[in-house]
Design a protein around this motif. Structure first.
Motif, short mmCIF file in Angstrom:
data_model
loop_
_atom_site.label_atom_id
_atom_site.label_comp_id
_atom_site.label_asym_id
_atom_site.label_seq_id
_atom_site.Cartn_x
_atom_site.Cartn_y
_atom_site.Cartn_z
N GLY A 1 0.82 -1.21 0.00
CA GLY A 1 0.00 0.00 0.00
C GLY A 1 0.85 1.25 0.00
O GLY A 1 2.04 1.24 -0.31
N SER A 2 0.22 2.34 0.42
CA SER A 2 0.89 3.65 0.31
C SER A 2 0.91 4.42 1.62
O SER A 2 0.86 5.63 1.63
N GLY A 3 1.02 3.69 2.74
CA GLY A 3 0.97 4.38 4.03
C GLY A 3 2.31 4.76 4.60
O GLY A 3 2.40 5.21 5.74
N ALA A 4 3.38 4.59 3.82
CA ALA A 4 4.71 4.81 4.39
C ALA A 4 5.45 5.98 3.75
O ALA A 4 6.67 6.07 3.85
N GLU A 5 4.71 6.90 3.12
CA GLU A 5 5.36 7.99 2.39
C GLU A 5 6.29 8.82 3.27
O GLU A 5 7.39 9.20 2.85
N ALA A 6 5.86 9.11 4.49
CA ALA A 6 6.68 9.93 5.39
C ALA A 6 8.02 9.27 5.67
O ALA A 6 9.07 9.92 5.72
N LEU A 7 7.99 7.95 5.82
CA LEU A 7 9.22 7.21 6.10
C LEU A 7 10.09 7.12 4.85
O LEU A 7 11.32 7.21 4.93
N VAL A 8 9.46 6.98 3.70
CA VAL A 8 10.21 6.94 2.43
C VAL A 8 10.98 8.24 2.24
O VAL A 8 12.16 8.22 1.85
N GLU A 9 10.34 9.36 2.55
CA GLU A 9 10.99 10.66 2.39
C GLU A 9 12.07 10.89 3.44
O GLU A 9 13.07 11.57 3.18
N TYR A 10 11.88 10.26 4.61
CA TYR A 10 12.81 10.49 5.72
C TYR A 10 14.11 9.69 5.60
O TYR A 10 15.19 10.19 5.95
N LEU A 11 14.02 8.47 5.12
CA LEU A 11 15.16 7.55 5.15
C LEU A 11 16.47 8.13 4.60
O LEU A 11 17.54 7.91 5.20
N PRO A 12 16.47 8.85 3.49
CA PRO A 12 17.75 9.37 2.98
C PRO A 12 18.46 10.34 3.92
O PRO A 12 19.67 10.53 3.81
N GLN A 13 17.73 10.96 4.83
CA GLN A 13 18.34 11.93 5.73
C GLN A 13 18.48 11.42 7.16
O GLN A 13 18.85 12.15 8.06
N MET A 14 18.21 10.13 7.36
CA MET A 14 18.32 9.55 8.70
C MET A 14 19.78 9.55 9.17
O MET A 14 20.69 9.26 8.37
#
Length: 326
Positions: free
Chosen positions: A85-98
């Protein structure tokens, strides 16, 4: 899995890992090994989330927090459904800057490889598909465990052993422990040892249940179901195993129709040859329509349980008697 082993050995970890697939033993094993290698017993820098509806804001906030007197912070997230599904957009955007002091470890039963979350994990970290192991891999793994305990076993006895345990690695490990204890003081494990110690696997009862269900032997199928409940097998696991068995019968039937023999089918489906050998007569006995209707019914019953329309135990009973209507 070579990458996982190398990362653990070198203690050089990627920012995010995903363990997925149907081999629960491998997922549990690598989950524990990664946790031990990264944080050990450090509870201050370890956080665990489980189930759907995890709070992504909380996870991101923790991930942004520097580890407390340690090298890294580990966040374990299990069965979140974030890879479907599509409920992880916030995490997708965050991962590169973790921060590089944080590691996210996902353990999932199912993933959609087309999802943005899966693609991002593959880009930044590592995804390991824990598939069922084939006969050669299981024989090698089990043989290694026995060898470390000073035990020897022939290829024929190993095949007999695996025919009783099935391909579930957790069950194989438990049966190996019993076998090792039983043969204490002896070096060679024999066919007789296997026959006396190794109980018939739950999947053997599932195999008989499927035959009884499709043959209309409802009473026999219900008796087997009651036996499994007495052995404290959860109804949803029984439903999962029934569905898997029907799917395997369907796949074997379709490959047999293409003219494949046992060895080729086993290789194609990544099943042990002895398992395919047991399925083939069953596949011949039932029509494709019979098998397919049961596969669809399994899916409907599982969905009814997940949405609260049916209780777990009742869902399996209705599946066996074919009384559930969608």
């Amino acid at each position: 899995m070579k990458i996982l082993n190398q990362d653990i050995k070198d203690r050089q970890f990627k920012p995010v890992y995903l363990l997925f697939g149907e081999e629960a033993f491998l997922k549990k094993s690598y989950k524990n090994r990664l946790k031990e290698a990264m944080v050990g017993d450090d509870t201050m820098n370890f956080h665990q989330f489980e189930g759907k509806g995890v709070d992504l804001k909380e996870i991101i906030s923790l991930a942004d927090t520097m580890p407390f007197f340690g090298e890294r912070r580990l966040i374990l997230i299990e069965d979140s459904g974030l890879f479907k599904g599509s409920g992880a957009e916030a995490l997708v955007e965050y991962l590169p800057q973790m921060p590089d002091t944080t590691c996210l470890l996902f353990v999932e039963s199912e993933v959609d490889k087309r999802s943005r979350m899966y693609k991002k994990v593959k880009e930044l970290g590592y995804g390991a598909d824990m598939v069922r192991q084939d006969a050669r891999q299981l024989s090698s793994w089990a043989g290694g465990i026995l060898a470390r305990e000073g035990k020897k076993i022939t290829g024929h006895t190993m095949e007999l052993f695996l025919s009783k345990t099935g391909d579930d690695m957790e069950n194989i490990r438990m049966e190996l422990d019993k076998l090792i204890s039983y043969t204490l003081g002896r070096e060679v494990i024999t066919d007789q040892d296997v026959e006396e110690i190794c109980a018939n696997r739950v999947t053997n009862k599932i195999f008989d249940m499927v035959a009884a269900i499709v043959s209309g032997k409802t009473r026999a199928a219900m008796d087997l179901y009651e036996d499994l409940l007495t052995l404290r097998e959860p109804p949803m696991r029984i439903l999962f195993l029934i569905a898997r068995q029907f799917n395997q019968v369907l796949q074997v039937k379709e490959l047999m129709a293409q003219g494949m023999d046992r060895s080729r089918i086993a290789s194609s489906l990544k099943l042990q040859p002895f398992v395919v050998g047991k399925i083939m007569p069953q596949a011949r006995s039932f029509t494709r329509e019979q098998i397919l209707s049961r596969v669809e019914l399994c899916v409907d019953c599982e969905e009814a349980v997940k949405t609260g329309r049916l209780g777990e135990r009742l869902a399996v009973e209705l599946l066996i008697t074919k009384q559930y209507k969608t």
